[in-house]
Write an enzyme that holds these catalytic residues in place. Structure first.
Site, mmCIF file in Angstrom:
data_model
loop_
_atom_site.group_PDB
_atom_site.id
_atom_site.type_symbol
_atom_site.label_atom_id
_atom_site.label_comp_id
_atom_site.label_asym_id
_atom_site.label_seq_id
_atom_site.Cartn_x
_atom_site.Cartn_y
_atom_site.Cartn_z
ATOM 1 N N ASP A 27 38.042 40.995 39.333
ATOM 2 C CA ASP A 27 38.654 39.826 39.977
ATOM 3 C C ASP A 27 37.860 38.563 39.661
ATOM 4 O OD1 ASP A 27 40.709 38.673 41.402
ATOM 5 O OD2 ASP A 27 39.803 39.021 43.370
ATOM 6 N N ASN A 39 36.168 32.984 42.797
ATOM 7 C CA ASN A 39 35.113 33.954 43.091
ATOM 8 C C ASN A 39 33.795 33.618 42.399
ATOM 9 O OD1 ASN A 39 36.818 35.416 44.742
ATOM 10 N ND2 ASN A 39 37.505 36.769 43.101
ATOM 11 N N ASP A 67 32.805 38.183 45.901
ATOM 12 C CA ASP A 67 34.028 38.911 46.241
ATOM 13 C C ASP A 67 34.189 40.176 45.407
ATOM 14 O OD1 ASP A 67 36.471 39.863 47.020
ATOM 15 O OD2 ASP A 67 37.485 37.935 46.936
#
Length: 212
Positions: A65, A70, A84
């Protein structure tokens, strides 16, 4: 101990049936940055986040991700940090994949039928490449017309782009359609040492984001 470019975990507890997780205090994410990143800062992002991914991949973990939301600035503005880890999984594809933001997902993940893949580390590098492309061109989002082009392995920068050709070439290599043709995270760390002065550049991130 650990990796300085990964948001540090301090502890967790349950209170009133709610799970609380205490993490390292950081500045804003690159998604909410107040000003565009300059070329040197983008190269620093490439180095710092590749360093975080190299650390994870060496331990057999993929992030899955990687995107501007992030990536955070360190509270002392001395580096960029990856956060994250809600979708992190085994890098060898042996575990079920919890899909991240499709805007940044590698094409091989979008095409999977059984939701597993052999080399998720390479998928992380694609996501970082798309992120760097977005940051270098100061795009709020990836335009829909570019979306399919980026996943076809035909990524290119505008003809009038004034950025360091070596940095642009590195970003393009990270977005190759074939995962085997993408550089590893460690290779990107090593490549950025001689790009845009990342080895000696000013690491003060105060111009990037100021905690409000």
């Amino acid at each position: 101990a650990g990796c300085p470019t990964i948001v540090r975990y301090h502890g967790s507890w349950i209170e009133d049936d709610r799970l609380y997780i205490q993490l390292e205090l950081c500045g804003k994410s690159l998604e909410t940055r107040d000003t565009p990143l300059n070329e040197n800062q983008c190269a620093d992002v490439a180095r710092d986040i590749s360093s975080a991914l190299a650390y994870m991949h060496d331990k057999g973990i993929a992030h899955l991700d990687v995107k501007p939301a992030n990536i955070l600035t360190g509270i002392d503005y001395n580096c960029f940090k990856l956060g994250d880890f809600g979708r992190a999984t085994a890098a060898d594809g042996s575990s079920k994949i919890d899909e991240g933001d499709s805007t940044y997902m590698a094409p091989e993940l979008l095409a999977l039928d059984d939701n597993t893949a052999a080399d998720l580390g390479a998928a992380d590098m694609f996501s970082l490449g798309i992120t760097l492309y977005q940051l270098l061109l100061n795009l709020d989002t990836i335009p829909q017309e570019d979306w399919h082009v980026l996943r076809s392995g035909r990524l290119s920068f505008p003809a009038n782009c004034s950025h360091d050709p070596s940095l642009c070439k590195l970003v393009c290599s990270m977005c190759m359609k074939d995962p085997c043709e993408r550089p590893t995270a460690q290779a990107v760390v090593e490549s950025t040492e001689n790009i845009c002065g990342t080895g000696t550049s000013d690491r003060n991130m105060e111009r990037v984001s100021q905690p409000s």
